[in-house]
Write a protein that holds these residues in place. Structure first.
Motif, short mmCIF file in Angstrom:
data_model
loop_
_atom_site.label_atom_id
_atom_site.label_comp_id
_atom_site.label_asym_id
_atom_site.label_seq_id
_atom_site.Cartn_x
_atom_site.Cartn_y
_atom_site.Cartn_z
N ALA A 1 0.91 -1.30 -0.03
CA ALA A 1 -0.32 0.08 0.20
C ALA A 1 0.85 1.28 0.03
O ALA A 1 1.94 1.34 0.76
N GLU A 2 0.46 2.30 -0.94
CA GLU A 2 1.17 3.54 -0.89
C GLU A 2 0.53 4.66 -0.17
O GLU A 2 -0.86 4.79 -0.05
N PRO A 3 1.20 5.55 0.57
CA PRO A 3 0.40 6.80 1.20
C PRO A 3 -0.36 7.65 0.06
O PRO A 3 0.27 7.72 -1.04
N VAL A 4 -1.09 8.26 0.38
CA VAL A 4 -1.88 9.25 -0.32
C VAL A 4 -1.34 10.69 0.19
O VAL A 4 -1.64 11.28 0.90
N VAL A 5 -0.24 11.02 -0.76
CA VAL A 5 0.28 12.29 -0.19
C VAL A 5 0.02 13.73 -0.94
O VAL A 5 -0.27 13.47 -2.09
N MET A 6 -0.39 14.55 -0.07
CA MET A 6 -0.82 15.72 -0.82
C MET A 6 -0.13 16.97 -0.16
O MET A 6 0.25 16.96 0.66
N ASP A 7 0.43 17.71 -1.57
CA ASP A 7 1.31 18.69 -1.28
C ASP A 7 0.68 20.16 -1.14
O ASP A 7 0.48 20.73 -2.09
N LEU A 8 0.17 20.44 -0.06
CA LEU A 8 -0.63 21.74 0.08
C LEU A 8 -0.32 22.31 1.47
O LEU A 8 -0.62 21.78 2.57
N ASN A 9 0.30 23.63 1.34
CA ASN A 9 0.79 24.23 2.58
C ASN A 9 -0.56 25.13 2.98
O ASN A 9 -1.05 25.89 1.94
N ILE A 10 -0.73 25.29 4.22
CA ILE A 10 -1.70 26.11 4.66
C ILE A 10 -1.15 27.13 5.48
O ILE A 10 -0.52 26.65 6.64
N VAL A 11 -1.22 28.52 5.28
CA VAL A 11 -0.59 29.45 6.13
C VAL A 11 -1.58 30.07 7.13
O VAL A 11 -2.64 30.39 6.69
N ARG A 12 -1.31 29.98 8.25
CA ARG A 12 -2.29 30.70 9.53
C ARG A 12 -1.26 31.81 9.99
O ARG A 12 -0.32 31.64 10.60
N GLU A 13 -2.10 33.18 9.72
CA GLU A 13 -1.50 34.16 10.13
C GLU A 13 -1.47 34.39 11.75
O GLU A 13 -2.66 33.84 12.29
N VAL A 14 -0.48 34.84 12.32
CA VAL A 14 -0.49 34.84 13.62
C VAL A 14 -0.38 36.32 14.23
O VAL A 14 0.35 37.05 13.49
N LYS A 15 -1.18 36.78 14.96
CA LYS A 15 -1.16 38.26 15.45
C LYS A 15 0.00 38.35 16.21
O LYS A 15 0.32 37.52 16.95
N GLY A 16 0.46 39.48 16.12
CA GLY A 16 1.65 39.95 17.19
C GLY A 16 2.76 39.64 16.20
O GLY A 16 3.08 39.36 15.08
N SER A 17 4.09 39.42 17.35
CA SER A 17 5.52 39.12 16.57
C SER A 17 5.68 37.95 15.98
O SER A 17 6.60 37.73 15.27
N MET A 18 5.08 36.85 16.82
CA MET A 18 5.46 35.63 16.23
C MET A 18 5.66 35.23 14.63
O MET A 18 4.15 35.85 14.03
N PRO A 19 6.28 34.59 14.03
CA PRO A 19 6.08 34.56 12.46
C PRO A 19 4.82 33.64 12.35
O PRO A 19 4.30 32.75 13.17
N ASP A 20 4.39 33.45 11.18
CA ASP A 20 3.12 32.97 11.00
C ASP A 20 3.48 31.37 11.01
O ASP A 20 4.53 30.77 10.77
N VAL A 21 2.15 30.50 11.00
CA VAL A 21 2.41 29.18 11.02
C VAL A 21 2.16 28.44 9.75
O VAL A 21 1.03 28.99 8.91
N VAL A 22 3.16 27.64 9.25
CA VAL A 22 2.75 27.04 7.89
C VAL A 22 2.61 25.60 8.34
O VAL A 22 3.45 24.89 9.11
N TYR A 23 1.33 25.29 7.91
CA TYR A 23 0.96 23.64 8.21
C TYR A 23 1.23 22.91 6.92
O TYR A 23 0.50 23.27 5.96
N PRO A 24 2.22 22.01 6.70
CA PRO A 24 2.24 21.25 5.56
C PRO A 24 1.66 20.16 5.43
O PRO A 24 1.82 19.17 6.27
N HIS A 25 0.86 19.93 4.26
CA HIS A 25 0.12 18.71 4.35
C HIS A 25 1.12 17.51 3.95
O HIS A 25 0.87 16.38 4.15
N CYS B 1 9.08 26.02 18.69
CA CYS B 1 8.33 26.95 18.03
C CYS B 1 8.52 27.24 16.59
O CYS B 1 7.60 27.34 15.74
N ARG B 2 9.85 27.11 16.29
CA ARG B 2 10.05 27.71 14.87
C ARG B 2 9.78 26.45 13.71
O ARG B 2 9.65 26.58 12.48
N ASN B 3 9.73 25.21 14.10
CA ASN B 3 9.15 24.27 13.10
C ASN B 3 7.77 24.72 12.83
O ASN B 3 7.59 24.48 11.60
N CYS B 4 6.74 25.27 13.59
CA CYS B 4 5.69 25.49 12.93
C CYS B 4 5.41 26.99 12.75
O CYS B 4 4.83 27.25 11.64
N HIS B 5 6.11 28.02 13.53
CA HIS B 5 6.23 29.44 13.32
C HIS B 5 7.27 29.69 12.22
O HIS B 5 8.22 30.22 12.57
#
Ligand code: HEC
Ligand code: HEC
Ligand code: HEC
Ligand code: HEC
Length: 331
Positions: free
Chosen positions: A235-259, A310-314
């Motif tokens: 069986a092979e995985p169903v890989v989907m290449d779609l990043n979702i950026v979640r903007e973060v208020k304040g000074s923290m860098p935004d979050v990139v959620y990688p599918h 923190c920086r892995n997500c932000h």
């Protein structure tokens, strides 16, 4: 003093010296008690957690010895389930656990000054982290406060299996062999047949947090060959290449959620729809929820890298107001 009484004293002193084969309280704790008392499994008071121990110590140490020797109706097995232990060894393990929560020996004072007790715990936690995590980035104050609140919730419901691995663990508590890790059933033969993590992890790329393996990199380098279906080895995985950026208020860098990185490991149904509605922006996600083990925190801090990274997500720097729009990278 006569010679005879001095000799009698000597004999007594010798009798009090433990037999050579007797294990120290620390050893007994590590081999037997840690299974439950390291993580709070089944509601066991956690090692080093003054809040868990204070009400128990209030009843007197003699009572605690009795509980350790004979067990309790609420799940403490006699001698931790290892009846080969001598009474002295079991009591030694109690002493070892109590030594780690000396503050709890003054429960009245602790109750009168709950803030101070909490601050002390924080200090202890910080000291622990400083000692064992020399490379870890300092956790910003705002998040440190939230995580203290999380600890309190975990203390109120220690039986919650998801409370494990919330905080950075000291090196000596990480990647214990399966029978001692507080997760696997030590009475099952299968548990003893498992490879200890330190052996299994040896050849894999390292990271600074969690169980110290960079799993995404390990898969990229093909050091692992996960099986995507229990029954079908092809069986092979169903890989989907779609990043979702979640903007973060304040000074923290935004979050990139990688599918992509997630679907290389996980089926869509692991997240959709139970954890996240599959629509950008449809889910309200906050750091508090993550620290409480919800949203991204269902996995991160338990089976994926912990929230301290923190920086892995932000990972997406904020657009600077001065930057000309034309310089925006096309996406
Ligand atoms: C299989 C899990 C398990 C193991 C192994 C275990 N404990 Fe416990 N222990 C518990 C639980 C659950 C409680 C809380 C029970 C209760 O509230 O009565 C507990 C409570 C205790 C208490 C407090 C009892 C009280 O009366 O307040 C002591 C002391 C203790 N354990 C000592 C030990 C020692 C020493 C060992 C190792 C030799 C050990 N435990 C191994 C599960 C375990
Ligand atoms: C680890 C969890 C996770 C897994 C696994 C996962 N997703 Fe998602 N998905 C998310 C998150 C988080 C979002 C963003 C939700 C938001 O912004 O509120 C999302 C958003 C989406 C969206 C909305 C995109 C948009 O632009 O509106 C779709 C479609 C989607 N996922 C499909 C899938 C499919 C198909 C799979 C399996 C191949 C999958 N997802 C696997 C977490 C996951
Ligand atoms: C169902 C479990 C699950 C959920 C929910 C989940 N993740 Fe993950 N995530 C994983 C696993 C497994 C990995 C790969 C192992 C690792 O890196 O520790 C991973 C890896 C990542 C990576 C590393 C990618 C890389 O290139 O190294 C990022 C970033 C990430 N997750 C962000 C998020 C964010 C943000 C959310 C919430 C919106 C989220 N994850 C929710 C399981 C999950
Ligand atoms: C597993 C991924 C992940 C990690 C690790 C992580 N965050 Fe977040 N963080 C998020 C997501 C997702 C949000 C929500 C973004 C949004 O508003 O949609 C968020 C939001 C925030 C916010 C905005 C306020 C709030 O509470 O929502 C701050 C501040 C923040 N994070 C700080 C941190 C700090 C500091 C760390 C490290 C100690 C950290 N985060 C680690 C995923 C992560």
């Amino acid at each position: 003093m006569t010679m005879i009484s001095r000799m009698a004293f000597l004999v007594l002193a010798l009798a009090a010296v433990p037999a050579a084969a007797e294990q120290s309280g620390k050893d007994v704790y590590g081999k037997v008690c840690a299974t439950c008392h390291a993580s709070g499994l089944a509601g066991a008071p956690r090692y080093g957690n003054a809040g868990d121990w204070a009400p128990r110590v209030a009843g007197g140490v003699a009572r605690l010895y009795q509980s350790a020797l004979n067990g309790t109706p609420k799940g403490m097995p006699a001698k931790g389930g290892n009846l080969a232990l001598s009474d002295a060894e079991a009591k030694g393990a109690v002493d070892f656990m109590l030594a780690a929560v000396k503050d709890a020996a003054r429960p009245a004072a602790a109750q009168a000054e709950p803030k101070k007790a909490e601050a002390r715990k924080d200090e202890a936690r910080k000291a622990d982290t400083a000692k064992d995590e020399p490379k870890a980035a300092p956790v910003p104050a705002a998040v440190a406060t939230t995580s203290a609140a999380t600890t309190e919730v975990a203390a109120a419901a220690p039986a919650d299996v998801n409370s494990f691995n919330r905080l950075l663990k000291p090196v000596s508590k990480r990647n214990l062999p399966p029978p001692e890790d507080g997760i696997h059933d030590p009475s099952s033969d299968g548990t003893h047949a498992l490879q200890p993590p330190l052996t299994a992890f040896g050849p894999l790329p390292k990271s600074n947090a969690g169980n110290r393996i960079n799993w995404v990199e390990a898969l990229n380098q093909k050091k692992l060959n996960p099986r995507y279906d229990r029954l079908d080895p092809k069986a092979e995985p169903v890989v989907m290449d779609l990043n979702i950026v979640r903007e973060v208020k304040g000074s923290m860098p935004d979050v990139v959620y990688p599918h992509k990185q997630h679907t290389e490991w996980l089926d869509c149904s692991n997240c959709h729809p139970a954890i996240f509605i599959p629509q950008k922006g449809a889910n309200s996600i906050s750091m508090a929820a993550i620290l409480m083990g919800e949203k991204c925190g269902v996995c991160h801090g338990k089976v994926a890298f912990p929230v301290s990274e923190c920086r892995n997500c932000h990972s997406k720097k904020k657009e600077l107001a001065v930057r000309p729009a034309a310089a925006e990278p096309a996406k």
